[in-house]
Design a protein around this motif. Sequence first.
Motif, short mmCIF file in Angstrom:
data_model
loop_
_atom_site.label_atom_id
_atom_site.label_comp_id
_atom_site.label_asym_id
_atom_site.label_seq_id
_atom_site.Cartn_x
_atom_site.Cartn_y
_atom_site.Cartn_z
N GLY A 56 0.84 -1.20 0.00
CA GLY A 56 0.00 0.00 0.00
C GLY A 56 0.87 1.24 0.00
O GLY A 56 1.90 1.28 -0.67
N GLU A 57 0.47 2.24 0.75
CA GLU A 57 1.23 3.48 0.87
C GLU A 57 1.36 3.82 2.35
O GLU A 57 0.69 3.21 3.19
N GLY A 58 2.22 4.78 2.66
CA GLY A 58 2.35 5.21 4.05
C GLY A 58 2.95 4.13 4.94
O GLY A 58 2.72 4.12 6.14
N HIS A 59 3.67 3.20 4.34
CA HIS A 59 4.41 2.22 5.14
C HIS A 59 5.74 1.98 4.46
O HIS A 59 5.90 2.27 3.28
N PRO A 60 6.74 1.45 5.22
CA PRO A 60 8.07 1.27 4.63
C PRO A 60 8.12 0.00 3.78
O PRO A 60 7.13 -0.75 3.71
N GLN A 61 9.26 -0.19 3.12
CA GLN A 61 9.59 -1.44 2.45
C GLN A 61 8.86 -1.63 1.12
O GLN A 61 8.91 -2.70 0.51
N THR A 62 8.19 -0.55 0.65
CA THR A 62 7.56 -0.58 -0.66
C THR A 62 8.61 -0.66 -1.78
O THR A 62 8.27 -1.02 -2.91
N CYS A 63 9.88 -0.32 -1.44
CA CYS A 63 10.98 -0.39 -2.41
C CYS A 63 11.05 -1.77 -3.07
O CYS A 63 11.61 -1.92 -4.17
N GLY A 85 -3.23 -2.21 -2.15
CA GLY A 85 -3.50 -1.40 -0.96
C GLY A 85 -3.88 -2.26 0.23
O GLY A 85 -4.81 -1.96 0.96
N TRP A 86 -3.15 -3.34 0.44
CA TRP A 86 -3.40 -4.23 1.59
C TRP A 86 -2.29 -4.15 2.64
O TRP A 86 -2.39 -4.80 3.69
N GLY A 87 -1.21 -3.43 2.36
CA GLY A 87 -0.14 -3.29 3.33
C GLY A 87 0.60 -4.58 3.65
O GLY A 87 1.08 -4.76 4.77
N LYS A 88 0.71 -5.46 2.65
CA LYS A 88 1.41 -6.73 2.86
C LYS A 88 2.59 -6.85 1.89
O LYS A 88 2.52 -6.40 0.75
N LEU A 89 3.66 -7.48 2.37
CA LEU A 89 4.88 -7.60 1.56
C LEU A 89 4.80 -8.88 0.73
O LEU A 89 5.49 -9.88 0.99
N ARG A 122 16.40 3.81 9.96
CA ARG A 122 15.13 4.11 9.29
C ARG A 122 14.07 4.53 10.31
O ARG A 122 13.33 5.46 10.08
N LYS A 123 14.02 3.80 11.43
CA LYS A 123 13.00 4.11 12.45
C LYS A 123 13.26 5.44 13.13
O LYS A 123 12.34 6.03 13.69
#
Lengths: 203, 203
Positions: A56-63, A85-89, A122-123
Amino acid sequence: MSNDSSRYLPPEWTFAFHGHRCPFMPLGYRMGLVALDALGVDREADHTLHVICELGEGHPQTCLMDGIQAATGATFGKTLIEKTGWGKLAATFWYPGKIAVRYALKPQFLDEFGKREFFAFRKRGVEPSGIPANVTQEAIDWTLGQPDEAIFLTAQRPAFLYQPPKGSFNKSLCSQCGEYVFERYVRYQGGKPVCIPCSGYAR
Amino acid sequence: MSNDSSRYLPPEWTFAFHGHRCPFMPLGYRMGLVALDALGVDREADHTLHVICELGEGHPQTCLMDGIQAATGATFGKTLIEKTGWGKLAATFWYPGKIAVRYALKPQFLDEFGKREFFAFRKRGVEPSGIPANVTQEAIDWTLGQPDEAIFLTAQRPAFLYQPPKGSFNKSLCSQCGEYVFERYVRYQGGKPVCIPCSGYAR
């Protein structure tokens, strides 16, 4: 599945594309290579392979998704990659005539991976380009030392359906702004073709 | 705005990324460079610049967006590029503290450009990787011979609003599938956290 880690090191141009060094672009690159192997297809030159990412968006690791684009050729510009847009890797790789395959990063892997110093930066809000190169490289190298089975949950999805949109080259000029609109997006107002923003219609 | 056409020739890695040679990836690359100049910002290394493309799916020339990704660093994987689904060959480039700028391909340019032999192949259904290299190169070279003003409609958009999503590293395990979900996408069922696909909720 191969565990030859040198094969999973992304070529230098993929970092140029991505804009910074980080460990998730390389993980997506590896996921893409493993998925192409599983499907038995080559990197996509044109418009067939399709990848449905569960991020999704607004979370890390989308790279991760830039690595998938780079490895598979299923690029955003070719409209071959999308996100739910489920926020899962995780991502499902679809090719006509093949059984679709889903890869997800294992929770146990993410827990161990999260202990690398890279994530402490990152955090604290440090952007990837500001993290010391050796810290980033350590995180990348750590993933390269893990076998595929430790990283990926893998599932064949024989029931997975995907229908590519039917394409058309037809286009019309918007009667209000005078710009071209491809036909599937033309709307009508007062009997004349308009583009969606000029129409005021929501879609 | 510069009309130094050699600057607008995309580096070789951008074609490797894209997967085939075509004239629209280079046009997007050029649009991206011109937009960075207009905003007065560098290629995006991390997560600030945002590009809202007006393209959709099921129509040609979306390759423009791969050129935009390559030139600007506003990549899909960094969630810095999106499409509105309007079927228009245009994009707005946003950077905090700057006046957003929109570029669209001029209808007159598209009409002239559409006479290149490359498009005769495309309309017969030939995929870009199957078009003779000299035909594709002729189309690319033709665009490089055009000045920016002949190609792009340009508009500053001082009223354009964009609000990046607030990010968080928090995540929870889905109580049904056991996979991680980033917090903004966690749903609840029977008092327990679940991911969207396990929840059965539409969103």
